[in-house]
Scaffold this active site. Structure first.
Site, PDB file in Angstrom:
ATOM      1  N   TYR A 144      31.932  18.122 -62.353  1.00  0.00           N
ATOM      2  CA  TYR A 144      32.554  16.797 -62.244  1.00  0.00           C
ATOM      3  C   TYR A 144      34.051  16.891 -62.536  1.00  0.00           C
ATOM      4  O   TYR A 144      34.874  16.450 -61.729  1.00  0.00           O
ATOM      5  CB  TYR A 144      31.865  15.857 -63.227  1.00  0.00           C
ATOM      6  N   ASN A 189      22.541   3.219 -72.381  1.00  0.00           N
ATOM      7  CA  ASN A 189      21.496   3.800 -73.237  1.00  0.00           C
ATOM      8  C   ASN A 189      21.290   2.984 -74.505  1.00  0.00           C
ATOM      9  O   ASN A 189      20.166   2.604 -74.846  1.00  0.00           O
ATOM     10  CB  ASN A 189      21.886   5.230 -73.660  1.00  0.00           C
ATOM     11  N   GLN A 208      32.713  11.207 -82.632  1.00  0.00           N
ATOM     12  CA  GLN A 208      33.505  11.318 -81.398  1.00  0.00           C
ATOM     13  C   GLN A 208      33.847   9.906 -80.921  1.00  0.00           C
ATOM     14  O   GLN A 208      33.105   8.964 -81.198  1.00  0.00           O
ATOM     15  CB  GLN A 208      32.748  12.121 -80.323  1.00  0.00           C
ATOM     16  N   PRO A 273      33.694  15.764 -75.013  1.00  0.00           N
ATOM     17  CA  PRO A 273      35.036  15.472 -75.532  1.00  0.00           C
ATOM     18  C   PRO A 273      34.964  14.719 -76.863  1.00  0.00           C
ATOM     19  O   PRO A 273      34.160  13.798 -77.021  1.00  0.00           O
ATOM     20  CB  PRO A 273      35.660  14.606 -74.439  1.00  0.00           C
TER      21      PRO A 273
END
Ligand code: NAD
Ligand code: UDP
Length: 309
Positions: A144, A189, A208, A273
């Protein structure tokens, strides 16, 4: 009346874009192979005589006469783009070549929906457009990330070599109604888990960060970018600079749904990330754009959608 092609028009963002373009009195052609898109997202537009839907895969060439092209076709959630990574690269790269070739032949303006993933797991925070990124070229997200990076390269080379009128936008995490319920992205989700009283799955320690933009704000930014004169080519970041940890997001979803779900922690996916926040100075200056819908309000609208699904 403009004639506008939207690739990926049956997807989450594509369907909102088609709706908005039709509302503004344009003729819209929606191209989609239904990999992650769904007719349900656009069925309410089908009665409009100025809306046309064509099942087509952009890895094959496509011929049409239009004034503008918005190129959105590409699976966007990690689960979907990792399902068939080779196909993901083909969609980004061959899809870009096919759509740029079309734009070149018919002299149409073409807008690419690139992504904050071009910054990878960034060392520079927040991320300005000048940052070249920190992307793993051989990891599970690379299909991606590198596909989208190569697509940007193609856009700029078609511009330099063939004077194609390009517009490149880098989208940061955007959410809202019509997200695919099974695409595994964090907002959908958590909302579905909370509504079903299931455990909320945080990957890693939840520290994160992401910066979440509501879909209507994003669409406004895309439209403003397309309306700029030919000297504005981007890339321009679009996203909401308010940054949250994933743990904060989980807690907010629990609060807004009134859910009894508990939070559980699972392994972090590879190359996840650790931080992400857009610098949006360019969008503010050039597009006079900034987000108007903050996370709490946007989540409530999204929760409503999933409740009724
Ligand atoms: P989505 O998966 O809902 O939409 C993608 C659409 O493209 C789907 O309708 C899918 O069926 C279609 N598609 C996929 N491959 C195709 C192909 N080969 N030929 C024709 N159609 C194809 O995802 P989305 O969130 O609506 O994302 C739209 C675009 O925005 C994508 O290009 C994505 O990379 C980009 N983007 C989205 C976000 C976000 O947070 N939503 C962030 C960054 C970039
Ligand atoms: N994430 C999570 N639980 C989930 C889904 C995602 O903790 O059920 C995390 C994921 O590891 C990442 C963040 O949420 O750190 C955003 O993930 P998403 O897949 O939505 O988008 P992206 O990683 O592409 O920004």
């Amino acid at each position: 009346m403009k004639k506008i092609l939207v690739t990926g028009g049956a997807g989450f963002l594509g369907s909102h874009l088609c709706e908005r373009l039709l509302k503004e009195g344009n003729e819209v052609i929606c191209l989609d192979n239904y990999f992650t898109g769904n007719k349900r997202n656009i069925v309410h537009l089908m009665d409009n005589p100025y809306f046309e839907v064509i099942r087509h895969d952009i890895t094959s060439p496509f011929y049409i006469e239009v004034d503008e092209i918005y190129n959105l076709a590409c699976p966007a959630s990690p689960i979907h783009y990792q399902y068939n990574p080779i196909k993901t690269v083909k969609t980004s790269v061959m899809g870009a070549i096919n759509m740029l070739g079309l734009a070149k032949r018919i002299h149409a303006k073409i807008l690419q929906t690139s992504t904050s993933e071009v910054y990878g797991d960034p060392f520079v925070h927040p991320q300005p457009e000048e940052y070249w990124g920190n992307v793993n070229p051989i990891g599970i997200r690379s299909c991606y990330d590198e596909g989208k990076r190569c697509a940007e390269t193609l856009f700029f080379d078609y511009h330099r070599q063939n004077n194609v009128r390009i517009k490149v936008i880098r989208i940061f995490n955007t959410y809202g109604p019509r997200m695919h319920p099974n695409d595994g992205r964090v907002v959908s989700n958590f909302i579905i888990q909370a509504l079903q009283g299931k455990d909320i799955t945080i990957y890693g320690d939840g520290n994160q960060t992401r910066s979440f933009c509501y879909c209507d704000d994003l669409i406004e930014g895309l439209i403003r970018m397309m309306a700029t004169d030919d000297s504005v080519i981007g890339p321009i970041n679009l996203g909401n600079p308010n940054e949250f940890t994933i743990k904060q997001l989980a807690e907010l979803v629990i609060e807004l749904t009134g859910s009894k779900s508990r939070i559980i922690y699972q392994d972090s996916p590879a190359d996840d990330p650790q931080q992400r926040q857009p610098v949006i100075d360019k969008a503010k200056e050039i597009l006079h754009w900034e987000p108007t819908i903050q996370l709490r309000e946007g989540l409530l609208k999204t929760i409503d959608y999933f409740k009724n699904l």
